[in-house]
Design a protein around this motif. Structure first.
Motif, PDB file in Angstrom:
ATOM      1  N   TRP A 143      43.968   2.918  54.018  1.00 53.37           N
ATOM      2  CA  TRP A 143      42.528   2.979  53.782  1.00 53.37           C
ATOM      3  C   TRP A 143      42.281   3.794  52.525  1.00 53.37           C
ATOM      4  O   TRP A 143      43.038   4.724  52.222  1.00 53.37           O
ATOM      5  CB  TRP A 143      41.841   3.648  54.978  1.00 53.37           C
ATOM      6  N   ASN A 144      41.242   3.443  51.781  1.00 53.63           N
ATOM      7  CA  ASN A 144      40.808   4.220  50.619  1.00 53.63           C
ATOM      8  C   ASN A 144      39.301   4.404  50.741  1.00 53.63           C
ATOM      9  O   ASN A 144      38.578   3.480  51.119  1.00 53.63           O
ATOM     10  CB  ASN A 144      41.178   3.457  49.335  1.00 53.63           C
ATOM     11  N   TYR A 177      48.371   4.808  55.112  1.00 52.02           N
ATOM     12  CA  TYR A 177      47.898   5.680  54.023  1.00 52.02           C
ATOM     13  C   TYR A 177      46.411   5.981  54.196  1.00 52.02           C
ATOM     14  O   TYR A 177      45.614   5.066  54.406  1.00 52.02           O
ATOM     15  CB  TYR A 177      48.126   5.023  52.657  1.00 52.02           C
ATOM     16  N   VAL A 178      46.077   7.250  54.100  1.00 49.67           N
ATOM     17  CA  VAL A 178      44.684   7.686  54.110  1.00 49.67           C
ATOM     18  C   VAL A 178      44.444   8.230  52.698  1.00 49.67           C
ATOM     19  O   VAL A 178      44.900   9.320  52.357  1.00 49.67           O
ATOM     20  CB  VAL A 178      44.458   8.775  55.176  1.00 49.67           C
ATOM     21  N   GLY A 230      46.887  10.035  50.350  1.00 46.30           N
ATOM     22  CA  GLY A 230      46.862   9.592  48.958  1.00 46.30           C
ATOM     23  C   GLY A 230      45.806  10.323  48.163  1.00 46.30           C
ATOM     24  O   GLY A 230      44.790  10.784  48.698  1.00 46.30           O
ATOM     25  N   VAL A 231      46.044  10.440  46.857  1.00 49.16           N
ATOM     26  CA  VAL A 231      45.103  11.130  45.981  1.00 49.16           C
ATOM     27  C   VAL A 231      44.926  10.313  44.706  1.00 49.16           C
ATOM     28  O   VAL A 231      45.686   9.374  44.454  1.00 49.16           O
ATOM     29  CB  VAL A 231      45.608  12.578  45.705  1.00 49.16           C
ATOM     30  N   TYR A 232      43.942  10.704  43.923  1.00 50.74           N
ATOM     31  CA  TYR A 232      43.535   9.932  42.749  1.00 50.74           C
ATOM     32  C   TYR A 232      43.365  10.853  41.552  1.00 50.74           C
ATOM     33  O   TYR A 232      42.848  11.961  41.675  1.00 50.74           O
ATOM     34  CB  TYR A 232      42.204   9.262  43.083  1.00 50.74           C
ATOM     35  N   THR A 233      43.794  10.394  40.403  1.00 52.54           N
ATOM     36  CA  THR A 233      43.378  11.014  39.146  1.00 52.54           C
ATOM     37  C   THR A 233      43.540   9.958  38.052  1.00 52.54           C
ATOM     38  O   THR A 233      43.783   8.786  38.348  1.00 52.54           O
ATOM     39  CB  THR A 233      44.169  12.299  38.819  1.00 52.54           C
ATOM     40  N   LEU A 407      47.523  -3.768  51.573  1.00 52.45           N
ATOM     41  CA  LEU A 407      46.411  -4.020  52.502  1.00 52.45           C
ATOM     42  C   LEU A 407      45.672  -2.705  52.693  1.00 52.45           C
ATOM     43  O   LEU A 407      46.019  -1.894  53.559  1.00 52.45           O
ATOM     44  CB  LEU A 407      46.934  -4.562  53.833  1.00 52.45           C
ATOM     45  N   ILE A 408      44.712  -2.483  51.817  1.00 53.08           N
ATOM     46  CA  ILE A 408      43.972  -1.220  51.849  1.00 53.08           C
ATOM     47  C   ILE A 408      42.515  -1.534  52.170  1.00 53.08           C
ATOM     48  O   ILE A 408      41.786  -2.087  51.345  1.00 53.08           O
ATOM     49  CB  ILE A 408      44.068  -0.473  50.493  1.00 53.08           C
ATOM     50  N   PHE A 409      42.133  -1.156  53.372  1.00 53.45           N
ATOM     51  CA  PHE A 409      40.752  -1.343  53.811  1.00 53.45           C
ATOM     52  C   PHE A 409      39.891  -0.270  53.151  1.00 53.45           C
ATOM     53  O   PHE A 409      40.326   0.868  52.983  1.00 53.45           O
ATOM     54  CB  PHE A 409      40.727  -1.214  55.344  1.00 53.45           C
TER      55      PHE A 409
END
Ligand code: GLA
Length: 524
Positions: A143-144, A177-178, A230-233, A407-409
């Motif tokens: 999931w994202n 994955y969260v 999970g993280v983002y930049t 497959l990321i909801f």
């Protein structure tokens, strides 16, 4: 019924239901999911009470790294888990099915036998832990938050998502994955006190904003449930939403993410344009080569997701620079299409690069936007039920699975209705996505009203999706010639999880408007 063709009886019923649903939606004047009782449209059968172990048959990790994996398993709880062949560095919690510890120091294939038992029965599953240098042997699932929480994401919402991933049963199908998207950092110049402050500490380490009081505690919370964080930049000075980016802090940011306990990084181009210096292939590759070189040296496995919307034909080099997946297109939520919903055009573009996909390297057509989901054109609006009709939602999920996509909801985890879960959680559809051969479906046919995909599977079967993109129900035929087949095949309906006949020279199916028939053709 003539040899080589079949017309399942359920189709008549479904057409009638479609008409009824349209009537309901017109009366309500609103989106379909949540507005109507969609139980009549559900294709996925309820899982049995006996255990069934889902998830991929192999998992890639680097040597001597922290490891967590919750065995995805449906069936009535309590279930008792056990494993044969477990390396000494790993521990299995028999009650939760969570494997944790460290991967062995020595590279190689570790063959495990996973077992699950309850009062109704037991399941056994072979599982290979492949310790080497390839991560994401199968497409990441999870999931994202982006399309639901946008610039108002908080620690609390992320924890709730992790809880919902377990409580809803999604984790029992392999979602793990969260992932936090943009907007967890400080936003320079913001007038919102929660987003203000020093972007970095005295050592230059990135600081989360006030909505994320303790990143390490947050990943620990996620890991305690057997899930991954999970993280983002982005490589530019600022992210797409104008928060602090990693420009000139790539190494320290990667180290900080590993220290905090993140397992996945989405690296989003955005303001890098200002510092890229040009638009050559070398300019496109540079920031990803840099981060792709740093991540494997960290003491933690971090799956690397490139987000630069397909520039420079990223599918040709995303794997070379260390990426495990790369967005092939712009944002799905911003796609405008007059005739078909946006996921189709994104899917068509992504489907054009099957040769790029293989274990550890995946084309990424963006997230699955169903359920209660926000509006990318107005990120302050509250999430609302998807406007996609049931047939479109099944088409969406089928297309993504056939394309071996991550497959990321990205809908709201706090409003998961039964219909949405029915689309997201079909073990056989997910099996097509997670197949170890790692092939992306090739396009068999693409016309104005028909789209056909075929994906070779490890066991020698062929997964086929027949999509009706026309405006009315249609009978669609696909010949063995087109599919490269020869001889009789057993036809298995993947969504309904049952055999529906045999065919020897063609597949002939009635498909609803914007619907799909997804089958697996087995040699016997
Ligand atoms: C870009 C990406 C999206 C999302 C936003 C965040 O638009 O493509 O997936 O990450 O940035 O700002």
């Amino acid at each position: 019924m003539p040899r080589g063709s079949f017309a399942p009886a359920y189709l008549k019923d479904r057409l009638m239901h479609s008409a009824a649903l349209i009537a309901v939606s017109l009366m309500m004047g609103t989106g379909l999911a949540g507005a109507a009782d969609l139980s009549a449209f559900m294709l996925t059968p309820k899982p049995g009470r006996a255990p069934r172990i889902n998830g991929p048959g192999a998992y890639g990790a680097r040597p001597g790294r922290p490891f967590v994996y919750r065995i995805p398993c449906t069936g009535a709880r309590p279930i008792r888990f056990s494993a044969k062949g477990l390396p000494a560095t790993l521990h299995l919690d028999g009650n939760t099915g969570i494997l944790s510890g460290k991967t062995p120091d020595k590279a190689g294939e570790y063959k495990l036998e996973l077992r699950a038992a309850n009062q109704q029965g037991k399941a056994v599953r072979q599982f290979k832990l492949v310790v080497g240098d390839t991560l994401a042997l199968t497409p990441p699932m999870g999931w994202n938050d982006w399309y639901t929480h946008y610039d108002h994401v908080t620690d609390k919402l992320v924890r709730q998502a992790a809880d919902a991933m377990i409580a809803s049963g999604m984790a029992d199908y392999g979602y793990q994955y969260v992932n936090i998207d943009d907007c967890w950092m400080v936003k320079p110049g913001s007038d919102n006190p929660e987003l203000q402050g020093e972007a970095r500490d005295a050592d230059g380490a990135i600081r989360p904003n006030r909505r994320f009081p303790d990143m390490a505690a947050l990943t620990a919370y996620i890991h305690a449930r057997g899930l991954k964080a999970g993280v983002y930049t982005g490589p530019g000075p600022r992210t797409c939403a104008e928060f602090t980016g990693s420009y000139r802090h790539e190494e320290i940011d990667a180290r900080t993410f590993a220290k905090w306990g993140f397992d996945f990084l989405k690296y989003d181009w955005c303001s890098y344009t200002e510092v890229a210096g040009g638009k050559t292939l070398a300019d496109y590759k540079r920031p990803y080569e840099l981060m792709g070189g740093i991540l494997p040296k960290l003491e933690r496995d971090i799956v690397f997701n490139l987000c630069q919307y397909g520039m420079g034909d990223v599918w040709n080099w995303g794997g070379e620079v260390g990426g495990h997946s790369w967005r092939t297109t712009g944002d799905l939520g911003l796609e405008k299409d007059t005739r078909l919903p946006g996921f189709y055009s994104i899917g068509f573009k992504n489907a054009a690069h099957p040769e790029a996909a293989r274990p550890g390297r995946w084309n990424d057509p963006d997230y699955i936007l169903i359920g209660s989901v926000g509006n990318a054109f107005n990120i302050q609006a509250a999430p609302s039920p998807t406007v996609l009709v049931p047939d479109e939602q099944y088409s969406y999920m089928s297309m993504w699975a056939l394309m071996a996509s991550p497959l990321i909801f990205s809908g709201d985890m706090n409003y998961l209705d039964e219909f949405t879960l029915n689309v997201l959680c079909n073990s056989e559809v997910i099996e097509v996505d997670q197949d170890l051969l790692g092939k992306q479906a090739r396009i068999v046919r693409h016309t104005e009203s028909e789209f056909v995909l075929a994906k070779a599977m490890e066991d020698g079967s062929l997964a086929v999706g027949v999509f009706n993109t026309g405006d009315k129900p249609a009978r669609i035929q696909v010949t063995w010639d087109e599919l490269g087949l020869d001889g009789q095949r057993r036809v298995h309906d993947v969504w309904r999880q049952k055999d529906i006949g045999h065919a020897s020279d063609l597949l002939s199916v009635e498909v609803n408007r914007h619907g799909v028939t997804m089958v697996r053709l087995f040699p016997n």
